[in-house]
Design an enzyme around this catalytic site. Structure first.
Site, PDB file in Angstrom:
ATOM      1  CE  LYS A   1      16.093  -8.290 -13.995  1.00  0.00           C
ATOM      2  NZ  LYS A   1      16.714  -7.037 -14.436  1.00  0.00           N
TER       3      LYS A   1
ATOM      4  NE  ARG B   1      19.296  -7.792 -17.530  1.00  0.00           N
ATOM      5  CZ  ARG B   1      18.228  -8.366 -18.065  1.00  0.00           C
ATOM      6  NH1 ARG B   1      18.182  -9.684 -18.207  1.00  0.00           N
ATOM      7  NH2 ARG B   1      17.210  -7.642 -18.447  1.00  0.00           N
TER       8      ARG B   1
ATOM      9  N   GLY C   1      13.426  -0.141 -14.700  1.00  0.00           N
ATOM     10  CA  GLY C   1      14.233   0.990 -15.126  1.00  0.00           C
ATOM     11  C   GLY C   1      14.825   1.826 -14.018  1.00  0.00           C
TER      12      GLY C   1
ATOM     13  CG  MET D   1      17.706  -0.130  -8.734  1.00  0.00           C
ATOM     14  SD  MET D   1      17.736  -1.403  -7.482  1.00  0.00           S
ATOM     15  CE  MET D   1      16.617  -2.610  -8.161  1.00  0.00           C
TER      16      MET D   1
ATOM     17  NE  ARG E   1       9.107  -7.551 -15.144  1.00  0.00           N
ATOM     18  CZ  ARG E   1       9.884  -6.492 -15.341  1.00  0.00           C
ATOM     19  NH1 ARG E   1      10.889  -6.267 -14.502  1.00  0.00           N
ATOM     20  NH2 ARG E   1       9.687  -5.677 -16.337  1.00  0.00           N
TER      21      ARG E   1
ATOM     22  CG  HIS F   1      11.119   4.012 -18.550  1.00  0.00           C
ATOM     23  ND1 HIS F   1      10.553   5.247 -18.291  1.00  0.00           N
ATOM     24  CD2 HIS F   1      11.703   3.630 -17.391  1.00  0.00           C
ATOM     25  CE1 HIS F   1      10.800   5.592 -17.048  1.00  0.00           C
ATOM     26  NE2 HIS F   1      11.500   4.638 -16.479  1.00  0.00           N
TER      27      HIS F   1
ATOM     28  CB  SER G   1     -17.027   6.031  16.085  1.00  0.00           C
ATOM     29  OG  SER G   1     -16.665   6.208  14.731  1.00  0.00           O
TER      30      SER G   1
ATOM     31  CB  CYS H   1     -16.288   7.688  11.496  1.00  0.00           C
ATOM     32  SG  CYS H   1     -15.912   8.676  12.966  1.00  0.00           S
TER      33      CYS H   1
ATOM     34  CE1 TYR I   1     -18.585   2.343  12.248  1.00  0.00           C
ATOM     35  CE2 TYR I   1     -19.235   0.842  13.990  1.00  0.00           C
ATOM     36  CZ  TYR I   1     -19.039   2.134  13.522  1.00  0.00           C
ATOM     37  OH  TYR I   1     -19.292   3.212  14.345  1.00  0.00           O
TER      38      TYR I   1
END
Length: 905
Positions: free
Chosen positions: A30, A99, A108, A110, A343, A459, A789, A857, A877
């Site tokens: 902010k 703020r 919302g 804080m 933002r 919110h 693997s 894997c 991979y």
């Protein structure tokens, strides 16, 4: 922490004219963006930012830095000189907001306090200067209400109840219908609440108000809801929050004033246009809290065309400057537009893909940056099913489509019930008039969120979009009664526990369960949909473009975990470049289970050889089908690795059966013999017992049979002009000697098959690294292995020393809540523990055998964050379930891309 060691952190306060958007670590999102807008010459109320470093000192030591008070005083003096009035002065008060503003958006979570500087004396001066008694007393009651709840920890419901009483007494429904006299009485009641609940008077000293509010914002970084949100969004807990002190501008000065939130593009769909909410005669928290229903931003053009035109110009400036969707908060004070925040905006998964490609087409970003603007988690959301448009439905109402998806569940009316029912396995929809930060637990537990108030910037909407939850807001036709735990639409009553369905893409709410159909994105991956003109096809086109770029730049290949031809074919359609794990024990579940049981329990060589002869042709046919489905691509086949309890009769059931037979003197020799064998092989912890390579060494001929089946299947495919590329993987190896013995036997079998068939075979032999000892001796094991693997599921269990099936249900929830785990180590790889072993084994293995092929894997192969880790440590991979292949492909591309993405992800 000493603030004097580093010259970069000795300065704790920055004026808005001193910062810029690149200082988010220090000034928070902010503060950095307020500074950036100030630098751009946009109308930002003057103010200053207290840095995150000050917050860290405060949280670490329990006291603010010694230098902070003097720095704040210095900047406050400068602000007072600029504004021509002093904080809280009686005849012409300067008022400020305090703020929060962390590096990453936490909507919302804080605290914020507005109208600081008002007191019993200065409220009179404000009324005189504004020429509006009602406005002054409304601002004062707001300050006491917010300060009481936020700073003094007074139950906010007490203030709300008094406000409702005042409206009922006046026989009005909205607070704007209360006059100055009503609000003056309300201030008196609010001050009594503060005195009673907080044990002190509401502070009349404006500087005390400001200092206490600053400390409250610092403290709000570590509230339960903020910590929960950070865990949910994987935001580090040590960043701290900045505090922004900004001169107040007022949207509650009458019909020529107001407040709103705007988006430069629709955060739900990504489409360009005028999106946002506006509320006349209101302050910012009225919009976000959803207390009063807003009007669409487009209506501002009729209400105040001058401000509307200026806002549209500023929005275009900001989007071109940030090169992304911007989320903007603004206030109009008697016709004067002020920018309070911007933002990079949160957006839905579909919007993320659309916006990324739109910005490429507009020349604002390149393809590499577009790839960084989307995530695998967002792609996974797009692959979820949606409601069947052809289904017969009973529509209850319609609200604002705030966050897309198809959510079905039982209606619940508070967060506690949502959590309780969800933990019992129920799917729930959280229904509220409007949500607030205290509802976060319930929102996380629910399948979707439905509110009767609020809009796309409320919110509920903002938090749901950030979490990827389905959300419908502002369904005004629904009367939500949280005390009686039901919602009413006309004559229809939905009680708690009744099933409802909500469509976050259309805003429609249905009674009962609506059937779902496959996502168009899944249909695209399966080759059944192509990019076109309509909305679904447009989304598919955006996904296609970004996936194509990801495939071009990624280094990691993506394979599938698949055990049969059907799964293999689907995986190939999803873009799999081979099979990284075929679990042969899965081929013997169901009807074939008894064959493996007989093999394991065989007493004689003859019995064992008979069982192997029965299994061989079945295995060969399985592999022929698999090689055909994956022709030309590698297929890694793990030899039998069954935990014995999965293939033996249940010892309790068998014992009861034998006991009952004996009581009837009807002795069954077969069951008795079976029970003796099961007792002999019974294990307290089968996951750490006779399985994997150990089973292959103990049961002669078992692995040889499987190797023969693989070799014969490969030879058959070659004779059929196919291109089989089989890789034989030995499971649960802990020492090179185990692998050497199995390999010697396998090489001999392969040579026999080559001689019998006349087909030259090239079958590579490797191992699964799933034990800590294997990882620590990887250099030795690589002498006998052509590939590794990493089986990260078992490696995680053995490194941590716990069984996944047991601990996830017992203590994982507590560990996550206490912050011991940021995320389950089975979901995202534990880089410090398991990851360090993977890295060390990869390096040691390649030191021995430079051309060693490396893959993974375990389930981590499809986890976005883990994919980035595997790219960094140099694996070749990843392998994952078919449905997660597109996610792994996308994240492999993102890992390889050198472009730096934006912070909103």
């Amino acid at each position: 922490m000493s603030e004097n060691k580093d010259p970069q952190v000795t300065k704790f306060v920055y004026d808005f004219t001193e910062g810029n958007k690149d200082l988010k670590d220090l000034l928070g999102g902010k503060g950095a963006n307020l500074a950036e807008m100030t630098n751009l010459g946009l109308p930002v109320p003057p103010g200053f930012t207290i840095t995150t470093e000050a917050c860290k000192v405060y949280l670490d030591s329990g006291a603010e830095p010694v230098a902070l008070r003097d720095e704040v005083s210095e900047h406050l003096d400068a602000l007072e000189q600029q504004m021509g009035k002093k904080l809280g002065q009686a005849d012409n008060p300067l008022l400020v907001s305090v703020r929060s503003g962390a590096k990453f958006s936490m909507p919302g979570m804080m605290d914020t306090v507005l109208n600081i500087g008002l007191s019993d004396k200065s409220v009179q001066g404000l009324a005189k200067q504004a020429g509006d008694d009602r406005f002054a007393w409304d601002s004062y009651r707001r300050l006491i209400q917010m300060f009481g709840k936020t700073v003094l920890d007074v139950d906010g419901e007490l203030f709300e109840d008094e406000l409702e009483k005042a409206k009922r007494a006046k026989k009005v429904t909205v607070d704007t219908d209360l006059d100055a006299a009503d609000l003056k009485k309300l201030v008196t009641r609010f001050k009594k609440i503060v005195k009673t609940e907080a044990g002190r008077d509401f502070p009349q000293d404006p500087r005390e108000q400001m200092d206490l509010a600053i400390h409250a914002v610092f403290d709000s970084w570590n509230t339960d809801r903020a910590k929960l949100y950070r865990r949910q969004e994987r935001i580090p807990g040590d960043l701290g929050t900045a505090v922004n002190v900004c001169s107040m501008v007022f949207g509650n000065l009458g019909p020529d004033s107001g407040t709103g939130v705007a988006f430069t593009r629709d955060p739900a769909s990504g489409h360009q246009g005028v999106y946002g909410d506006y509320l006349q005669n209101a302050q910012g928290e009225d919009v976000v809290a959803g207390i009063r229903n807003t009007v669409p931003l487009a209506e501002l053009e009729q209400i105040d065309k001058k401000s509307y035109d200026q806002l549209m110009q500023i929005m275009e400036t900001l989007e071109n400057h940030y090169k992304d969707l911007c989320d903007i908060e603004f206030t109009i004070e008697r016709g004067q537009l002020w920018m309070l925040q911007t933002r990079v905006g949160k957006r839905t998964a579909g919007a993320a893909f659309r916006i990324a490609t739109q910005l490429v087409d507009q020349g604002l970003i390149d393809e590499a940056e577009a790839l960084q603007r989307v995530t695998g988690a967002q792609l996974a959301q797009l692959m979820f099913p949606k409601f069947d448009e052809e289904a017969k439905v009973e529509q209850l109402g319609r609200g604002i489509a705030a966050s897309p998806g198809a959510a079905v569940g039982k209606a619940v009316f508070d967060s506690y019930t949502a959590i309780k029912w969800s933990r019992s396995g129920e799917k729930v929809i959280l229904v509220r008039r409007e949500t607030n930060p205290d509802d976060l637990d319930g929102m996380i537990a629910a399948e979707g969120i439905l509110t009767s108030r609020g809009g796309k910037t409320s919110h509920a909407a903002v938090v749901a979009r950030g979490m990827g939850k389905t959300c419908v807001c502002g369904a005004e036709d629904l009367e939500v009664d949280t005390k009686r735990r039901r919602l009413t639409v006309g004559s229809t009553v939905v009680e708690e526990g009744d099933v409802i369905s909500i469509d976050g893409s259309t805003g429609k709410v249905y009674l009962g369960e609506v059937p779902v159909v496959p996502s168009p994105v899944v249909e695209y991956f399966e080759g059944r949909m192509h990019a076109g003109a309509d909305d679904a096809d447009e989304l598919v086109g955006a996904v296609h473009r970004i996936m194509a770029y990801a495939d071009r730049v990624r280094r990691l290949r993506v394979r599938a975990n698949a055990d049969n031809a059907e799964d293999a074919l689907r995986a190939r359609r999803f873009g799999a470049q081979g099979i990284g794990l075929c679990r042969t024990e899965h081929m013997f579940l169901g009807e074939r289970r008894e064959m493996v049981e007989k093999l394991i329990l065989a007493d004689t060589d003859t019995e064992r050889e008979d069982s192997l002869k029965q299994l061989l042709p079945l295995q060969k046919q399985d592999f022929v089908e698999l090689f055909e489905a994956m022709d030309g691509l590698p297929v890694t086949i793990r030899l039998l690795d069954p935990p014995l309890h999965e293939f033996l009769p249940d010892i309790t059931e068998l014992s009861v059966r034998v006991a009952l037979a004996e009581s009837r003197q009807d002795n069954n020799e077969n069951d008795l013999r079976l029970l003796q064998a099961v007792h002999r092989l019974h294990e307290q912890n089968p996951m750490l017992g006779l399985r994997g390579v150990r089973l292959g060494l103990v049961i002669p001929g078992l692995f040889a049979m499987q190797v023969r089946a693989i070799a014969e299947a490969a030879a058959a495919r070659k004779n059929a002009k196919g291109d089989p590329r089989a890789e034989i993987m030995i499971p649960l190896v802990g020492t090179v000697q185990e692998l050497e013995i199995v390999r010697e036997e396998a090489d001999q079998v392969i040579a026999e098959v080559e001689e019998q068939t006349g087909v030259k075979l090239k079958l590579s032999i490797g191992t699964m690294i799933e034990l800590p000892r294997a990882a620590l001796t990887a250099g030795q094991i690589a002498e006998a292995a052509e590939f590794f693997s990493f089986g990260t599921n078992d490696l995680t269990q053995t490194v941590w020393g716990f069984s996944r099936d047991d601990v996830e249900a017992s203590f994982f929830t507590a560990y996550l809540e206490k912050g011991i785990f940021g995320v389950s180590p089975f979901e995202t790889i534990d880089k410090d523990g398991v990851g360090s072993l993977v890295k060390a084994a990869a390096e040691a293995g390649r030191a021995t055998r430079p051309d060693l092929k490396l893959g993974v894997c375990g389930e981590h192969g499809g986890d976005p964050e883990s994919v980035h880790f595997f790219h960094e440590v140099g694996l070749d991979y990843v392998s994952c379930s078919p449905f997660r292949i597109p996610v792994a492909r996308l994240e492999a591309g993102r890992a390889a891309s050198t472009s730096v993405g934006s912070d909103h992800r």
